[in-house]
Design a protein around this motif. Structure first.
Motif, PDB file in Angstrom:
ATOM      1  N   GLU A   1      44.268 -66.250 -18.647  1.00  0.00           N
ATOM      2  CA  GLU A   1      44.318 -67.267 -17.596  1.00  0.00           C
ATOM      3  C   GLU A   1      42.913 -67.667 -17.168  1.00  0.00           C
ATOM      4  OE1 GLU A   1      46.261 -67.995 -13.164  1.00  0.00           O
ATOM      5  OE2 GLU A   1      45.474 -66.025 -13.713  1.00  0.00           O
TER       6      GLU A   1
ATOM      7  N   VAL B   1      46.802 -60.802 -20.055  1.00  0.00           N
ATOM      8  CA  VAL B   1      47.358 -62.086 -19.603  1.00  0.00           C
ATOM      9  C   VAL B   1      46.444 -62.692 -18.543  1.00  0.00           C
ATOM     10  CG1 VAL B   1      49.322 -63.235 -18.503  1.00  0.00           C
ATOM     11  CG2 VAL B   1      49.721 -61.344 -20.102  1.00  0.00           C
ATOM     12  N   ASN B   2      45.968 -61.854 -17.622  1.00  0.00           N
ATOM     13  CA  ASN B   2      45.068 -62.341 -16.570  1.00  0.00           C
ATOM     14  C   ASN B   2      43.746 -62.836 -17.157  1.00  0.00           C
ATOM     15  OD1 ASN B   2      47.003 -61.591 -14.677  1.00  0.00           O
ATOM     16  ND2 ASN B   2      46.101 -59.570 -14.345  1.00  0.00           N
TER      17      ASN B   2
ATOM     18  N   THR C   1      49.011 -71.375 -15.345  1.00  0.00           N
ATOM     19  CA  THR C   1      49.403 -70.694 -14.102  1.00  0.00           C
ATOM     20  C   THR C   1      50.813 -70.121 -14.211  1.00  0.00           C
ATOM     21  OG1 THR C   1      47.969 -72.121 -12.764  1.00  0.00           O
ATOM     22  CG2 THR C   1      49.770 -70.997 -11.624  1.00  0.00           C
TER      23      THR C   1
ATOM     24  N   GLU D   1      50.897 -67.099 -16.523  1.00  0.00           N
ATOM     25  CA  GLU D   1      50.369 -65.896 -15.886  1.00  0.00           C
ATOM     26  C   GLU D   1      51.413 -65.284 -14.961  1.00  0.00           C
ATOM     27  OE1 GLU D   1      48.691 -63.274 -13.016  1.00  0.00           O
ATOM     28  OE2 GLU D   1      49.439 -65.277 -12.505  1.00  0.00           O
TER      29      GLU D   1
END
Length: 229
Positions: free
Chosen positions: A60, A56-57, A92, A95
């Motif tokens: 982003e 997920v990071n 954002t 995330e």
């Protein structure tokens, strides 16, 4: 801007919209699996949610870079700039939803370690979790279809999730007062419940970005988001 360049620009914007929706689908799965791990105590599921948060990071970072590149190369204006702004904000929030899913998984791991999970009414989190997932799903669907009416409907459903969270919180407080030995576990369950409530808040934000993207209306902090300007 010639026709070829304009076509390439449209493809880049479409590509970013597609990628943010793919990120949304991945984050939604993280939340679904976190709830499953919390309710069933399946450690392999719980560990997978925790481990997959790094993806997920990464998504982003990739989407932030893609948005920055389009702004630098294309200098978008008007509707295109709204699209980039909405996508950037949505990334954002997605995330942060991923972070909440990871928190839920971590709480699940604590609650299901040894005999720590006995006696806590986790089953009452099922409805709260499902409400959060449904709100996220509806917001993402509205974003995919650029459907303002669906976005406003999802936006209004956050109140139901807040009400359910307060109900779970009251139940947990009662449970801990009746048996002080359960306080530590009860607090862990409360943290998980709060994470679902926060997922609802971020999903509500996603719905707001749809309205902004399509109509240019900012419905943040507006008591009645349905109100037209």
């Amino acid at each position: 801007m010639n026709d070829h360049t304009h076509h390439q620009y449209d493809l880049e914007l479409d590509g970013i919209r597609t990628r943010v929706l793919q990120m949304g689908g991945y984050v939604e799965l993280q939340v679904v699996k976190a709830l499953e791990g919390l309710l069933k105590g399946e450690m392999d599921v719980i560990d997978r949610v925790i481990e997959n948060d790094h993806r997920v990071n990464e998504l982003e970072r990739e989407l932030d870079e893609a948005c920055a590149q389009i702004i630098a190369k294309r200098q978008p204006a008007a509707n295109d700039l709204r699209t980039i702004m909405s996508v950037s904000k949505a990334v954002t929030d997605l995330e942060r939803i991923g972070d909440e899913a990871k928190k839920i998984a971590k709480m699940a791991k604590v609650l299901h370690s040894g005999d720590a999970g006995s006696g806590i009414p986790r089953v009452q989190l099922r409805h709260l979790g499902n409400l959060a997932i449904e709100l996220l799903r509806k917001s993402l669907d509205a974003m995919a279809r650029l459907d303002v009416d669906a976005a406003l409907e999802a936006h209004s459903e956050d109140k139901q999730l807040d009400t359910e969270f307060k109900s779970v919180m009251r139940q947990l407080i009662t449970f801990m007062m009746e048996d002080p030995r359960t306080i530590s576990r009860g607090i862990d369950v409360l943290f998980a419940a709060k994470a679902f409530e926060r997922i609802g808040d971020h999903s509500k934000n996603l719905a707001e970005y749809v309205v902004f993207l399509v109509e240019g209306r900012d419905v943040r902090h507006v008591k009645d988001a349905q109100r037209k300007v």
